[in-house]
Every structure is written in structure tokens, then in C-alpha cells.
Design an enzyme around this catalytic site. Structure first.
Site, mmCIF file in Angstrom:
data_model
loop_
_atom_site.group_PDB
_atom_site.id
_atom_site.type_symbol
_atom_site.label_atom_id
_atom_site.label_comp_id
_atom_site.label_asym_id
_atom_site.label_seq_id
_atom_site.Cartn_x
_atom_site.Cartn_y
_atom_site.Cartn_z
ATOM 1 N N CYS A 34 -22.598 -7.472 -2.968
ATOM 2 C CA CYS A 34 -23.154 -6.524 -2.008
ATOM 3 C C CYS A 34 -24.672 -6.394 -2.169
ATOM 4 O O CYS A 34 -25.372 -6.041 -1.221
ATOM 5 C CB CYS A 34 -22.516 -5.148 -2.176
ATOM 6 S SG CYS A 34 -20.783 -5.076 -1.668
ATOM 7 N N CYS A 89 -20.609 -4.785 8.065
ATOM 8 C CA CYS A 89 -20.689 -5.531 6.807
ATOM 9 C C CYS A 89 -21.106 -6.971 7.069
ATOM 10 O O CYS A 89 -20.471 -7.686 7.871
ATOM 11 C CB CYS A 89 -19.337 -5.499 6.092
ATOM 12 S SG CYS A 89 -19.318 -6.451 4.553
ATOM 13 N N CYS A 91 -22.878 -0.333 5.207
ATOM 14 C CA CYS A 91 -21.648 0.434 5.414
ATOM 15 C C CYS A 91 -21.860 1.920 5.159
ATOM 16 O O CYS A 91 -21.335 2.773 5.891
ATOM 17 C CB CYS A 91 -20.523 -0.110 4.531
ATOM 18 S SG CYS A 91 -20.865 -0.094 2.752
ATOM 19 N N ASP A 113 0.762 -1.262 0.000
ATOM 20 C CA ASP A 113 0.000 0.000 0.000
ATOM 21 C C ASP A 113 0.791 1.311 0.000
ATOM 22 O O ASP A 113 0.253 2.368 0.297
ATOM 23 C CB ASP A 113 -1.044 0.005 1.122
ATOM 24 C CG ASP A 113 -0.498 0.279 2.525
ATOM 25 O OD1 ASP A 113 0.655 0.716 2.674
ATOM 26 O OD2 ASP A 113 -1.261 0.062 3.490
ATOM 27 N N CYS A 149 -27.603 -4.121 -0.256
ATOM 28 C CA CYS A 149 -27.163 -3.742 1.088
ATOM 29 C C CYS A 149 -26.434 -2.401 1.069
ATOM 30 O O CYS A 149 -25.568 -2.157 0.227
ATOM 31 C CB CYS A 149 -26.238 -4.820 1.644
ATOM 32 S SG CYS A 149 -25.563 -4.443 3.277
ATOM 33 N N CYS A 209 -21.808 4.999 8.500
ATOM 34 C CA CYS A 209 -20.661 5.913 8.625
ATOM 35 C C CYS A 209 -21.032 7.134 9.460
ATOM 36 O O CYS A 209 -21.935 7.894 9.093
ATOM 37 C CB CYS A 209 -20.177 6.346 7.243
ATOM 38 S SG CYS A 209 -18.752 7.464 7.320
#
Length: 345
Positions: free
Chosen positions: A186, A246, A192, A131, A189, A196
Site C-alpha cells: 500500500c 484502490c 481508500c 465468513d 497511499c 470514505c
């Protein structure tokens, strides 16, 4: 090269990786999305994305002559159970619980895979990245069959959820590739997005880093915007909310009985406020907290304590408010005002 693929998979498993896939080195199909994301201001203060934008076009920007990429998933630390509830408890992102910089953990493992490739194919090149390189890692992982990109922008896997790090090994050796993961699971759904606390998702699959708690408490160097402070809640370092809700992360976590393996999960924000630079360096130099530095962690600690509203925090906050750093001063003063208002409305 099938034999080399098998050797790489076997070694990766021995090293603790929980998924391995092979992808071709091709031009990024999502490069224009990255460009739009930067132009929309969603990269916030992470200028390094724009500075290295051209390198994201193709894996050649990381290793010249790349033909194949090995995508790997390394697990987050095991769940140590619920820490004891105390008035001073704060939350830190799950990945940081062991108190180790994951780059320092994963890079030596990638070097072993690189050595295997070079040993088997003399004169070849291989490079491992975690990363920090200009590589579209989630796109590569999807090409390698490891999963799909969820609405919270993280890579999801049916068996593993999203509690893992992504790492890649690039090589100029042409290796047989796996089938890409073509579909998303997903569905309708939006858990998430809805959960937030700071509304950091302007639309599914797009993250506005300037509103993301992880960005604000780790990468951001200035004062945290007033309108986002209450949303930070108890999050001292990072945030796991979009992963916690999730459905793909609902499988039972591996449980560790070693409480000493997760020192950062039990950190007391008051301690951060009263710790001098030398002590902070000694304790956190090799941990994820070092990226944020003492100034950032003091700022974060003040905001958490302000959100908690406990009068017992006033003494530590008033002491820290005398720090020469203006950002720390301001955060502590804000927290003091929040607590006083809470105690004497």
C-alpha cells in the site's frame, strides 16, 4: 502430501477459485487486535464477535484438531458495464449484482474439496467456511500467501486486487504449506481512507463498523444516524468506495454481456417502497437483500431517495410513510423533508 495439494489446487481452479494457498493451523497473532477492536466499540451491533471471541484464538475453535487450512479466493461477478443512467438509479455492492447469496454459491464448491480430502485420506475431517465461522480469514489468507491486509482492512492481491470473496477449508490432515505474504504494497497511499464518505476509518487498517455504509445498510437493524445519512448518498445496499479507488483494482474488469445476470444492480428504490412483504419474499428470498429484510431495504430506499432530492419520489415516500414500522416511517418522513427543503428552499 504434495500430490494431494496439487489435486486440491486443480479442483479449486476447476470450481472457479482464482487463488489457492495452504497455511498451517496456528494460534492467531492478530487476536489482540480483534479484542481491541471490539472493546473500542468498532464492532457496532455485531455482538456475535464478542460472543464467540475465544474461538478466534485458534482454528480449533472451528474444527477440533485442525492442522492445515486451505485459503481460497472466489471472484466477484464480472463487470456488466455502466447501467443506464436514470433519475431513480441506486447503487448496490458489486458482489451482490448476480442476485445470488454468495454463501449458496461457494459452499457447495467447498464441499467438493472436503470430499476430495476425505476420499484421499480416509478417517480425516474437513470443513469449509465462508465468513460465518469464528476464523481470522484474512490472517489465514496472508499466511497462505494470497496477499496482504490493506489499509481498508480488506485482503489485497497484486494481480487480483480485492474484488473477491475469501473462503477456507479446514482439515486435520497435515498438508505442505505455502510461504506467507510478508510485505504490504500500500505504501503511502491513503486513497481508500480519504474517499470514505462517512469517515469509517479511525486509522489505517481499522474499520469503525458503526460508520461503515456496508454495515449501516446491511447489518444494522435500527434507524441510521442522522449525521451519516448524507454520506450514504446513492448506496442502497453495501458500498464499494474504498475498493473502487484502490490502485490495485484499476486493472480492466471482466465484462459480461448478460444483463440478466445482474438484476440487483438495476433495482429501483421506488419499487422497494411499494413492494409488500409477500412480493419481497418471493423476489429476494435467495438474494443478498434477504439478510437486510424488507424493513431494512425500505429504510435504505427512503434514505437514497432523500439524498437524491427528486420531487417525483414524494408519492412513493408518502405511501410508505404509512407503514406500521416506525423505522420505515421515520426514514420516509426524513426523506420527504429533505426533498421538500430541496424543492422549496
Amino acid at each position: 502430501m504434495d500430490e494431494l495439494n496439487s489435486e486440491i489446487r486443480s479442483l479449486a481452479t476447476q470450481l472457479g477459485f482464482i487463488a489457492t494457498g495452504f497455511a498451517p493451523a496456528v494460534q492467531s497473532t492478530g487476536f489482540h487486535h480483534l479484542t481491541q477492536w471490539i472493546e473500542s466499540g468498532y464492532a457496532a451491533g455485531m455482538q456475535y464477535f464478542a460472543d464467540r471471541l475465544d474461538a478466534y484464538h485458534h482454528p480449533d475453535g472451528v474444527l477440533t484438531g485442525t492442522k492445515s487450512i486451505i485459503a481460497l479466493a472466489f471472484p466477484y461477478p464480472p463487470d456488466a458495464g455502466t447501467p443506464p443512467e436514470t433519475p431513480r438509479q441506486a447503487k448496490v455492492a458489486r458482489y451482490s449484482w448476480p442476485g445470488l447469496d454468495y454463501h449458496d454459491v461457494i459452499h457447495p464448491k467447498l464441499k467438493q474439496i472436503c470430499r476430495l480430502i476425505v476420499d484421499r485420506v480416509p478417517q480425516s475431517m474437513a470443513r469449509g467456511v465462508v465468513d460465518t465461522a469464528p476464523l481470522m480469514e484474512r490472517e489465514v489468507a496472508q499466511l497462505a500467501g494470497l496477499g496482504w491486509r490493506g489499509k481498508n482492512t480488506l485482503l489485497l492481491n497484486k494481480q487480483l486486487g480485492s474484488y473477491f470473496f475469501l473462503a477456507c477449508v479446514l482439515t486435520d490432515v497435515e498438508l505442505p504449506t505455502d510461504s506467507p505474504h510478508q510485505s504490504s504494497h500500500c505504501g503511502t497511499c491513503t486513497a481508500c481512507l480519504d474517499a470514505c464518505p462517512t469517515d469509517a476509518f479511525p486509522q489505517p487498517g481499522v474499520l469503525d463498523a458503526s460508520r461503515c455504509i456496508s454495515y449501516l445498510t446491511i447489518e444494522h437493524r435500527g434507524s441510521i444516524p442522522m449525521e451519516l445519512r448524507s454520506g450514504i448518498g446513492d448506496w442502497l445496499f453495501g458500498c464499494d468506495v474504498c475498493q473502487e479507488v484502490c490502485p490495485w483494482n484499476r486493472k480492466p474488469s471482466r465484462v459480461s454481456t448478460d444483463r440478466n445476470a445482474i438484476p440487483l444492480s438495476l433495482i429501483d428504490p421506488h419499487e422497494l417502497l411499494t413492494m409488500n412483504e409477500e412480493t419481497f419474499r418471493h423476489r429476494f428470498r435467495k438474494t443478498p437483500f434477504w439478510r437486510t429484510r424488507r424493513r431494512g431495504m425500505m429504510r435504505n430506499a427512503a434514505i437514497v431517495l432523500g439524498n437524491q432530492g427528486d420531487a417525483a419520489s414524494l408519492s412513493a415516500l408518502r405511501t410508505a410513510a404509512d407503514e406500521p414500522d416506525e423505522i420505515v416511517q421515520e426514514a420516509c418522513q426524513w426523506a420527504i423533508e429533505q426533498i421538500v427543503a430541496n424543492q422549496f428552499p
